[in-house]
Design an enzyme around this catalytic site. Structure first.
Site, PDB file in Angstrom:
ATOM      1  N   GLY A  22       0.826  -1.161  -0.095  1.00 30.79           N
ATOM      2  CA  GLY A  22       0.044   0.051  -0.035  1.00 30.79           C
ATOM      3  C   GLY A  22       0.822   1.151  -0.064  1.00 30.79           C
ATOM      4  O   GLY A  22       0.311   2.213  -0.401  1.00 30.79           O
ATOM      5  N   SER A  24       4.342   1.271  -0.644  1.00 30.88           N
ATOM      6  CA  SER A  24       5.744   0.946  -1.307  1.00 30.88           C
ATOM      7  C   SER A  24       5.780   0.248  -2.491  1.00 30.88           C
ATOM      8  O   SER A  24       4.677  -0.483  -2.875  1.00 30.88           O
ATOM      9  CB  SER A  24       6.734   0.326  -0.206  1.00 30.88           C
ATOM     10  N   VAL A  26       8.424  -2.582  -4.464  1.00 33.26           N
ATOM     11  CA  VAL A  26       9.877  -3.418  -4.584  1.00 33.26           C
ATOM     12  C   VAL A  26      10.369  -3.829  -5.760  1.00 33.26           C
ATOM     13  O   VAL A  26       9.711  -4.451  -6.639  1.00 33.26           O
ATOM     14  CB  VAL A  26       9.758  -4.607  -3.554  1.00 33.26           C
ATOM     15  N   LYS A  55      13.466  -1.302  -2.154  1.00 38.77           N
ATOM     16  CA  LYS A  55      12.150  -1.038  -1.538  1.00 38.77           C
ATOM     17  C   LYS A  55      12.116   0.341  -1.508  1.00 38.77           C
ATOM     18  O   LYS A  55      12.692   0.969  -0.832  1.00 38.77           O
ATOM     19  CB  LYS A  55      11.603  -1.833  -0.446  1.00 38.77           C
ATOM     20  N   ASP A 179       4.019  -8.878  12.405  1.00 40.02           N
ATOM     21  CA  ASP A 179       3.269  -9.170  11.127  1.00 40.02           C
ATOM     22  C   ASP A 179       3.703 -10.604  10.743  1.00 40.02           C
ATOM     23  O   ASP A 179       4.087 -10.722   9.292  1.00 40.02           O
ATOM     24  CB  ASP A 179       3.300  -8.223  10.133  1.00 40.02           C
ATOM     25  N   GLU A 432      -6.562   1.530 -13.457  1.00 39.65           N
ATOM     26  CA  GLU A 432      -7.306   1.887 -11.996  1.00 39.65           C
ATOM     27  C   GLU A 432      -8.018   3.339 -12.625  1.00 39.65           C
ATOM     28  O   GLU A 432      -9.023   3.421 -12.004  1.00 39.65           O
ATOM     29  CB  GLU A 432      -5.941   2.021 -10.818  1.00 39.65           C
ATOM     30  N   ASN A 501     -11.585 -22.604  -7.534  1.00 36.73           N
ATOM     31  CA  ASN A 501     -10.714 -23.906  -7.901  1.00 36.73           C
ATOM     32  C   ASN A 501      -9.384 -23.892  -7.272  1.00 36.73           C
ATOM     33  O   ASN A 501      -8.607 -24.321  -7.648  1.00 36.73           O
ATOM     34  CB  ASN A 501     -10.907 -24.173  -9.337  1.00 36.73           C
TER      35      ASN A 501
END
Length: 527
Positions: A22, A24, A26, A55, A179, A432, A501
């Site tokens: 969201g 960054s 890489v 990054k 995380d 987008e 599937n």
């Protein structure tokens, strides 16, 4: 590890995108062999640093935040790397600054370590702050497991031992990862004996030094009870996450399964899980005892990483070498496919502007209404003008608007662009923007959903990849999003209904079916 006046592009050739978050992006980087910096170094650079992961975090603050040595002056060609302090940036940049502060702690107290990602260098320019990291090209933990011909407790204990070793090192430095999950454990290379690295310290914190800068979001599968109840987070919270990973490694499914997200939260808070006889009958008692100790609700009763380093099962002494039931591997494959889909979606919607994006776009362009042929022309102009077919710079976006004879929108170009430049890398995914504009015309109903879907189905194959699903979700009209989508675990609940599937791709029918089964989306999208 040093920081100087050189540009990132002077030292590294930056190539393909390896992943997005969201905040960054890489990319892969290759160290140039003919730059002055390298010639001034020792005889040769290690092979590990010739290929790196770069990054890029959006710029912290409004000026150069990496101060230079006082004795180096403005024209110093090379100075020791410094890090911005919390005072040097706005509160809105706290999350990204936190990652840099934690990485500094790792460099000073942990690196080099075989099971923790290494930071080689840091650069800063107008595009952002660039972390030059160790490149892990061996794939994610679960990807490696499901691809193995033979899988047993012994293989599971080997990877768990490496995670424990990495945790012990960062915990010794008072770092809490916060995380820990399979996608944040990557193998260094494709070799059979490759080391497993813990990475992505964006949500991490340093005990008694920094405060966690974000709340819960997305998946709660690996979240400890104390984190869920907003209690005190300690290194023992990471141990709970390890327990969840181990449970999945040995069964192929997570320990807490419920009909809805609220029930799952309650199960986690109560530590309510079971070892179902059919699945667990072939698993050693030592492994089950270890899981039970890790998934203890009281953090004080969980073992530390240091204690686990001497655990007989973790050391492989009590891990069974018998091949596991093939059904466990099959379940793990299906779980892994769903997990990757959800992870992509969760990473994509991690931004403060995401859920208001289309609403803000409407307020910017007012009543301007694009016809379907205009949307298609917009797509064609993007492909013609943009050097990178999918991504556009601000200048290219303005050229597209001019070519489309949309002068009334040109004054808003920078603001529209900013809405969609989610990771602040200076480019936007043109699809987008197309979805956003198409949403102005059809703000609800199946047609709007199909329009957005078709924008991403560029080869007209009838399905889109997991990354494209995540991006599409990000661009859906504001009115199509359930009000509780930011609730912990809500995205998990939605995406569990997709990819029926488990092939890593989603058809429109699968996407639509998921919407129909989710009442909060059905009422808005399909009414």
């Amino acid at each position: 590890m040093e920081y100087g006046t050189r540009k990132l592009s002077d030292v590294y050739e930056v190539s393909e995108i390896l992943g997005r978050g969201g905040f960054s992006v890489v990319r892969k980087g290759t160290r140039k062999s003919n730059n002055d910096d390298e010639k001034s170094q020792s005889q040769s650079k290690s092979q590990s640093q010739s290929q790196v992961a770069i990054k890029t975090l959006r710029r912290l603050g409004t000026s150069n935040n990496l101060p230079r040595k006082k004795d180096g002056g403005e024209n110093s060609t090379e100075t020791m790397m410094k890090f911005p302090t919390m005072r040097q940036v706005s509160v809105s940049d706290a999350l990204l600054t936190n990652e840099i502060l934690v990485m500094r702690r790792i460099v000073e107290n942990v690196s080099p370590h075989p099971n923790v990602i290494d930071l080689y260098d840091v650069y800063e320019d107008t595009n952002g702050v660039h972390l030059v990291l160790e490149l892990c090209s061996g794939g994610e933990l679960f990807d490696r497991i499901v691809a193995q011909d033979k899988y047993s407790e012994t293989e599971a204990s080997t990877v768990v031992h490496q995670i424990v070793a990495g945790l012990e090192a960062i915990h010794r430095a008072n770092i809490i990862h916060r995380d820990l999950k399979p996608e944040n454990c990557l193998f260094l290379d494709v070799g059979k004996d490759s080391s497993l690295k813990i990475m992505d310290f964006g949500l991490s914190s340093v005990e008694e030094f920094t405060d966690p800068v974000v709340g819960l979001f997305g998946s709660i599968d690996y979240v400890s009870p104390e984190a869920l109840s907003q209690g005190k987070i300690t290194t023992k919270s990471d141990m709970w996450s390890l327990g969840v990973i181990l449970y999945i490694l040995l069964s192929g499914y997570p320990p807490f399964i419920a009909q809805n997200n609220r029930q799952k939260q309650q199960m986690i808070l109560n530590g309510n899980f079971s070892f179902y006889e059919k699945t667990w009958k072939g698993i050693s008692q030592s492994a089950k005892n270890l899981i039970s100790s890790l998934l203890t609700v009281d953090p004080a009763k969980r073992p530390s990483a240091q204690e686990l380093l001497s655990d007989p099962w973790v050391k492989g002494e009590k891990a069974k070498d018998d091949q596991m039931d093939p059904e466990i591997v099959s379940r793990l494959q299906r779980f892994n496919a769903r997990r990757k889909l959800r992870a992509a979606a969760i990473a994509s919607v991690w931004s403060s502007t995401i859920f208001l994006r289309t609403k803000k776009l409407k307020s910017l362009v007012g009543s301007y209404d694009l016809k379907e042929d205009e949307i298609e022309n917009l797509r064609m102009h993007f492909k013609k003008i943009c050097a990178d077919r999918d991504n556009a710079t601000l200048c290219e976006f303005e050229e597209v608007l001019k070519a489309m004879k949309m002068p009334s929108l040109i004054p808003f170009a920078a603001r529209i662009f900013d809405l969609f430049d989610n990771n602040r890398d200076g480019t936007v995914d043109m699809r987008e923007i197309l979805c956003g504009f198409s949403s102005l015309k059809n703000s609800k109903g199946e047609d709007a959903l199909r329009l957005c879907f078709q924008m991403y189905d560029t080869d007209r194959s009838g399905c889109i990849t997991k990354e494209e699903v995540a991006s599409m979700l990000r661009a859906l009209p504001y009115d199509c999003l359930p009000t509780d989508i930011t609730e912990p675990g809500k995205l998990d609940e939605i995406f569990d209904l997709m990819d029926a599937n488990s092939d890593g791709k989603v058809t429109f029918d699968e996407f639509k079916a998921a919407m129909q089964r989710d009442s909060s989306l059905q009422d808005v999208v399909l009414s």
